[in-house]
Every structure is written in structure tokens, then in C-alpha cells.
Design a protein around this motif. Structure first.
Motif, PDB file in Angstrom:
ATOM      1  N   TYR A  46      37.100  17.436  92.395  1.00  0.00           N
ATOM      2  CA  TYR A  46      37.240  17.527  90.946  1.00  0.00           C
ATOM      3  C   TYR A  46      38.340  16.617  90.401  1.00  0.00           C
ATOM      4  O   TYR A  46      38.601  16.619  89.198  1.00  0.00           O
ATOM      5  CB  TYR A  46      37.518  18.973  90.521  1.00  0.00           C
ATOM      6  N   LYS A  64      33.396  18.804  97.481  1.00  0.00           N
ATOM      7  CA  LYS A  64      32.742  19.102  96.200  1.00  0.00           C
ATOM      8  C   LYS A  64      32.450  20.592  96.074  1.00  0.00           C
ATOM      9  O   LYS A  64      31.806  21.183  96.944  1.00  0.00           O
ATOM     10  CB  LYS A  64      31.460  18.285  96.051  1.00  0.00           C
ATOM     11  N   TRP A 102      31.495  24.618  88.701  1.00  0.00           N
ATOM     12  CA  TRP A 102      32.682  24.395  87.880  1.00  0.00           C
ATOM     13  C   TRP A 102      32.413  24.999  86.514  1.00  0.00           C
ATOM     14  O   TRP A 102      31.307  24.872  85.982  1.00  0.00           O
ATOM     15  CB  TRP A 102      32.966  22.890  87.759  1.00  0.00           C
TER      16      TRP A 102
END
Length: 286
Positions: A103, A269, A273
Motif C-alpha cells: 500500500y 499486497k 483496503w
């Protein structure tokens, strides 16, 4: 014949018994008392019950503030020691791989001294806190800088900008071997290239004062780690440099050694989110 707990924090809590047993094993030079360093798999030098990371080198504070456009450092940092608490679930030792957070596009390292607590204590004075300091290790407070600003703006302290990786190691140098941290030299290398040289000079608060402050209405625990704050030019942010997947970071501290970690070649990853929610209070200020 010498038995040691599998937890370093528990071993430290044993006090002189732990060190006496270690010295006894070494003095006897028994075949099972030690192993050659080559070929070992490392874990973090301590499994801290609590990680507290401070901010006590003015030169780093000023350099950080200049880069993030936040003006001068907060005057409160010169009135009481500042620190945040980090996750103990993401500590890594020497030569362990650090998952590169998917992120973030600005991953950074931070060269700090990790002060390791020797014994429980509450409401200590700086004079009394010296007996509660076990030793010093190298602490790499990895930081996702592009996430740090928005998170800190919430006023709740660091979250995902910090809690993905803390490097601790390679070992702990005990206070009898390192009576003072003042002026210790440090070097940062990335992929074998020297990025910066630094020294532990100009601390606002001594290690004893940091321990004493933390202990006020709180309780130090054996194995707790208190970060000294980043040494001057001990981060990539101050140098306009950042880490990439696959980079090897080496932090060297005089009297302690070299802590080396490789960032994962592939970003880690997350499967999810959160999506932004509507702001219900009109137009937010910038």
C-alpha cells in the motif's frame, strides 16, 4: 547443563540468574554451549512485551519537519519525551526478510538505538532507572512515509505507516559492555552503498530519563524496547531517498554490530483496503 527460556524477555526477567548461567556455559566451553554464527537462522534479539518508539534527536526532527512541510518541530517534544507504541507482532531479526508493504510507494528505514528494559519498574527517577536498563540493540523503525502524513493527521498516532515491520538485532550489547551511548557512530548502507554516516549526539533526553518518563504511572516490563528516535540523517527521508522491493538495508551501530534485512522482492499486497466514507460535517479543512 545451563537452561535458557525460549523467550528472551523471560530470560532477561530472570535477572542475574540468566547472565550467570550464560557465563557459566561459556566458561565451561562445553560443545553444546554455543554454535558457530555462520549458518544460523536469526530471530529478533528480543520479543518485547511493549515497543515504544521515541523522538529525541533534534537534528532528525528538524530534517523530518523540513521534508514533510510541517514547519519547526513541536515544542512539546522539548518539554516531555514523545513516543508511540508499535505492534509486537511484526518484529524481525537479523537477515530476516521484511515484507514490502504493497500500500506504500515511499518505504523508508530509520536507524535507532533500541533500549532494552532489564526489570519491572514504576514511577522511577532517572538515577534509579539506570538499574532497569539491560542493554542496547539496533532498532530499524521501518516507515511508509506516504501513509504516515494522513495517519498522523488523525491525531491518533502511527498505524499502517509503521506496523508492518520492525527490525531488532542482531543482538543486545549489555550495559556493562556499553556504559554510554553518547556519540556512538552509525552507518547506513543500502545494497552495499553507504547512504549516510551519523552519530548519537544531541539527545534531548538520556536513556535513563526516557525509562523514567515511561514508568510514570505506567510499568516497565523486562524485555520492553524503547526506541531512541532516529539518529541524525538516519533515515532515507532526510536524504531524499527511498527503498525499493528487494533492497538490502544494513544499519551499523558502534559497539553493537550490523543489522541487515532484505525487503521482499514482491510487494505484500493486502486482499482488502477500506473505501473512503462520505464526510458528514461539510467541507473538510485541508
Amino acid at each position: 547443563a545451563a537452561h535458557f527460556p525460549s523467550s528472551r524477555a523471560a530470560a532477561i526477567a530472570a535477572g542475574p540468574t540468566f547472565l550467570d548461567a550464560a557465563h557459566w556455559a561459556v566458561d565451561r566451553a562445553a560443545d553444546d554451549a554455543s554454535l558457530p554464527i555462520e549458518g544460523l537462522s536469526w530471530v529478533a534479539a528480543v520479543d518485547p512485551p511493549v515497543i515504544r518508539d521515541g523522538l529525541t534527536f533534534p537534528a532528525h526532527m528538524k530534517g523530518f519537519s523540513e521534508k514533510v512541510g510541517g514547519g519547526l518541530p513541536n515544542p512539546q517534544l522539548f518539554k516531555t519525551p514523545g513516543y508511540f507504541k508499535g505492534s509486537t507482532g511484526v518484529v524481525y531479526g537479523h537477515d530476516e526478510e521484511i515484507p514490502y508493504p504493497g500500500y506504500s510507494e515511499f518505504v523508508d528505514y530509520e536507524l535507532e538505538m533500541g533500549l532494552i528494559v532489564a526489570a519491572a519498574g514504576r514511577n522511577l527517577t532517572p538515577d534509579g532507572a539506570r538499574a532497569h536498563l539491560f542493554g542496547v540493540t539496533i532498532f530499524n523503525d521501518f516507515s511508509a512515509r506516504d501513509i504516515q502524513g494522513p495517519e498522523m493527521g488523525m491525531g491518533m498516532g502511527p498505524q499502517k505507516c509503521k506496523d508492518y515491520g520492525y527490525g531488532i538485532g542482531p543482538w543486545i550489547t549489555t550495559v556493562d559492555e556499553l556504559p554510554s551511548v553518547d556519540g556512538l557512530k552509525g552507518v547506513v548502507r543500502v545494497n552495499g552503498e553507504v547512504w549516510s554516516e551519523t552519530s548519537a549526539e544531541g539527545m534531548i533526553y538520556t536513556p535513563e530519563e526516557l525509562l523514567a518518563y515511561v514508568s510514570i504511572s505506567d510499568r516497565l516490563q523486562p524485555g520492553d524496547l524503547i526506541g531512541s528516535g532516529t539518529l541524525p540523517n538516519g533515515s532515507g527521508l532526510e536524504l531524499d531517498r527511498r527503498l525499493s522491493p528487494g533492497d538490502v538495508v544494513e544499519l551499523e551501530l558502534e559497539g553493537v554490530g550490523v543489522l541487515r534485512n532484505r525487503m521482499s522482492a514482491e510487494p505484500d499486497k493486502a486482499p482488502w483496503w477500506p473505501e473512503p466514507r462520505p464526510y458528514p460535517f461539510g467541507t473538510p479543512a485541508n
